[in-house]
Write an enzyme that holds these catalytic residues in place. Structure first.
Site, PDB file in Angstrom:
ATOM      1  N   LYS A 225      20.406  33.242  61.140  1.00  0.00           N
ATOM      2  CA  LYS A 225      21.324  33.948  62.040  1.00  0.00           C
ATOM      3  C   LYS A 225      20.629  34.316  63.349  1.00  0.00           C
ATOM      4  CE  LYS A 225      23.857  36.074  58.198  1.00  0.00           C
ATOM      5  NZ  LYS A 225      25.153  35.401  58.136  1.00  0.00           N
TER       6      LYS A 225
ATOM      7  N   GLN B 269      22.930  41.264  60.616  1.00  0.00           N
ATOM      8  CA  GLN B 269      23.711  41.127  61.856  1.00  0.00           C
ATOM      9  C   GLN B 269      23.094  41.876  63.032  1.00  0.00           C
ATOM     10  OE1 GLN B 269      26.142  39.097  62.339  1.00  0.00           O
ATOM     11  NE2 GLN B 269      26.514  38.462  60.224  1.00  0.00           N
TER      12      GLN B 269
ATOM     13  N   CYS C 134      32.974  37.837  53.169  1.00  0.00           N
ATOM     14  CA  CYS C 134      32.095  38.380  52.121  1.00  0.00           C
ATOM     15  C   CYS C 134      32.035  39.904  52.167  1.00  0.00           C
ATOM     16  CB  CYS C 134      30.686  37.800  52.209  1.00  0.00           C
ATOM     17  SG  CYS C 134      30.634  36.051  51.880  1.00  0.00           S
TER      18      CYS C 134
ATOM     19  N   ASP D 230      20.276  46.635  55.863  1.00  0.00           N
ATOM     20  CA  ASP D 230      20.672  45.227  55.926  1.00  0.00           C
ATOM     21  C   ASP D 230      20.813  44.877  57.404  1.00  0.00           C
ATOM     22  OD1 ASP D 230      22.001  42.842  56.127  1.00  0.00           O
ATOM     23  OD2 ASP D 230      23.582  43.333  54.692  1.00  0.00           O
TER      24      ASP D 230
ATOM     25  N   HIS E 282      28.464  44.015  53.223  1.00  0.00           N
ATOM     26  CA  HIS E 282      28.601  42.613  52.825  1.00  0.00           C
ATOM     27  C   HIS E 282      28.332  42.539  51.315  1.00  0.00           C
ATOM     28  CE1 HIS E 282      27.241  38.380  52.503  1.00  0.00           C
ATOM     29  NE2 HIS E 282      27.847  38.171  53.648  1.00  0.00           N
TER      30      HIS E 282
HETATM   31  N1  PMP Z   1      24.527  40.988  55.146  1.00  0.00           N
HETATM   32  C1  PMP Z   1      25.311  40.822  56.210  1.00  0.00           C
HETATM   33  C2  PMP Z   1      25.751  42.033  56.999  1.00  0.00           C
HETATM   34  C3  PMP Z   1      25.701  39.532  56.590  1.00  0.00           C
HETATM   35  O1  PMP Z   1      26.477  39.363  57.649  1.00  0.00           O
HETATM   36  C4  PMP Z   1      25.244  38.425  55.832  1.00  0.00           C
HETATM   37  C5  PMP Z   1      25.654  37.009  56.193  1.00  0.00           C
HETATM   38  N2  PMP Z   1      26.999  36.845  56.523  1.00  0.00           N
HETATM   39  C6  PMP Z   1      24.422  38.655  54.732  1.00  0.00           C
HETATM   40  C7  PMP Z   1      24.075  39.954  54.418  1.00  0.00           C
HETATM   41  C8  PMP Z   1      23.902  37.543  53.883  1.00  0.00           C
HETATM   42  O2  PMP Z   1      23.044  36.733  54.601  1.00  0.00           O
HETATM   43  P1  PMP Z   1      22.507  35.358  53.981  1.00  0.00           P
HETATM   44  O3  PMP Z   1      23.724  34.592  53.542  1.00  0.00           O
HETATM   45  O4  PMP Z   1      21.790  34.712  55.109  1.00  0.00           O
HETATM   46  O5  PMP Z   1      21.620  35.699  52.840  1.00  0.00           O
END
Ligand code: PMP
Length: 406
Positions: A226, A203, A364, A200, A123
């Site tokens: 999430k 998910q 993203c 990270d 991401h």
């Molecule tokens: N890493 C991953 C794998 C994600 O899916 C996301 C959110 N889509 C993020 C980071 C970023 O999370 P946040 O917007 O809650 O900071």
């Protein structure tokens, strides 16, 4: 035992609504999950009963909030099996957690010519902070490739590790393909070369049991929103041995021990990394969300979501012209697809008119989408409150769109 989904759904007031006179089918949980009544009540309860800024107060309300905030930290530590609560740093979310780690680790342990290894399925939150570090310090970002199925090429990752590698940063679960990466193996490989690993877990934290000590990762980042918790709260877990030696990220109140105009000394963990007033209300909500998850069990949640994803794949792949993006060996409850000749955005818009909420676009993860040479995907992502009937509605909706747009 299978969870009682109807009873779980009844705890989520938002799920009972209709959209364009159709029952809401919410399949955008990878972006954010809905909140159970217990979490909503916990947030309201703080404002009704005890709201007061934490840590600095001598009065009763401040003490109640401070204790609830620190209890939330202990609950997070238990949830991920951290060795101690002060290894849990509260942040605004995964993005802030990774930025904190990239900045503070970078300032403390990185120099010109050093390297950071990430993967091709990250991401933007796990790309850009490392890129910024590399720009700041004159370092190199190395990217471990994936294969055609969307699985990480572990051997290639191994070949990237060398004496200049300072850290490996890897997603536990891909937010586009649902790939579950073998993080314990990656940690073992990196540690054999003396390299720390950041996971990270944006998910994975809502969907898989996590034990940071068993994984032996050095850092882990995830977001409350999430995992059924309020917005504005997230976590950076870090091993004490790293965090202790890292410079602070932001300066301000709370993170200091003593301030004079000449010199400031810093507070102990975790406060050294928590400058300013944290979102203690959301942290207390996160505690209730962890209780909610615990009341079902992450093993049961993972098994339920897995069943839904398997059924979705079976039904969707029967549709003419539909192609899955990512067919990993191990998948969490995320399914991405494209349909030949139809833009993902149009599919999303038409599904919305049927009351079905999915996400479309690059999610993203632009470099990953570019790797597949596509404009984006349609992504359905499941949570514990989703049902087999919703999978059927998704498949029927997608089939209708495919026929309409032929
Ligand atoms: N890493 C991953 C794998 C994600 O899916 C996301 C959110 N889509 C993020 C980071 C970023 O999370 P946040 O917007 O809650 O900071």
């Amino acid at each position: 035992m299978s969870p009682d989904i109807e009873s779980i759904r009844s705890q989520f007031p938002i799920l009972g609504q209709t959209v364009y006179n159709k029952p809401l089918v919410y399949l955008d949980n990878g972006a954010t999950t809905q909140k159970p009544q217990s979490v909503i009540d916990a947030v309201a309860d703080v404002y009704v009963r005890c709201n007061s800024n934490i840590h600095r107060g001598v009065h009763r309300l401040s003490n109640i909030c401070t204790e609830a905030f620190e209890e939330a930290r202990r609950a997070v530590a238990r949830h991920i099996n951290a060795a101690c609560a002060h290894e849990v740093i509260f942040t605004r979310g995964t993005t802030e957690s990774i930025n904190l780690a990239a900045f503070s680790f970078g300032e403390s342990f990185c120099a010109q010519g050093d390297e950071i290894v990430i993967t091709a399925m990250e991401h933007h939150s796990n790309i850009v902070p490392w890129q910024m570090l590399c720009e700041r310090k004159g370092m190199k970002l190395r990217v471990a490739p994936i294969d055609a199925n969307g699985d990480l090429d572990l051997e290639a990752l191994g070949r990237l590790l060398n004496g200049r590698t300072r850290l490996v940063a890897v997603a536990h679960v891909s937010n586009v393909m649902g790939t579950v990466n073998p993080v314990a193996r990656i940690v073992a490989m990196a540690h054999a070369a003396g390299i720390p690993v950041l996971v990270d877990a944006a998910q994975s934290a809502p969907h898989l049991p996590i034990d940071v000590q068993a994984l032996d990762c050095d850092f882990m980042a995830f977001s409350g929103h999430k995992m059924y918790a309020p917005n504005g709260i997230g976590v950076l877990y870090g091993k004490e041995s790293w965090l202790d030696r890292m410079k602070p990220y932001q300066g301000g109140g709370e993170m200091i021990e003593k301030v004079t105009f000449e010199r400031t000394t810093y507070n102990v963990l975790p406060f050294k990394f928590e400058a300013g007033t944290p979102d203690y209300v959301a942290a207390i909500g996160l505690h209730r969300a962890i209780d909610f998850i615990g009341s079902i069990g992450l093993d049961a949640i993972a098994a339920h979501e897995h069943r839904l994803a398997r059924a979705a794949i079976e039904r969707l792949t029967a549709i003419d012209g539909l192609r899955l993006i990512g067919t990993p060996a191990q998948r969490a409850g995320v399914v991405s697809f494209v349909i030949d000749g139809i833009h993902p955005y149009d599919i999303g818009l038409l599904l919305d008119k049927m009351g079905i909420a999915v996400r479309t676009g690059h999610h993203c993860a632009e470099p990953l989408i570019d790797h597949f040479g596509i404009a984006g995907t349609v992504r359905a992502s499941f949570a514990v409150y989703n049902t087999m009937a919703e999978v059927d509605a998704l498949a029927a909706g997608v089939r209708r769109v495919a026929e309409m747009m032929k």
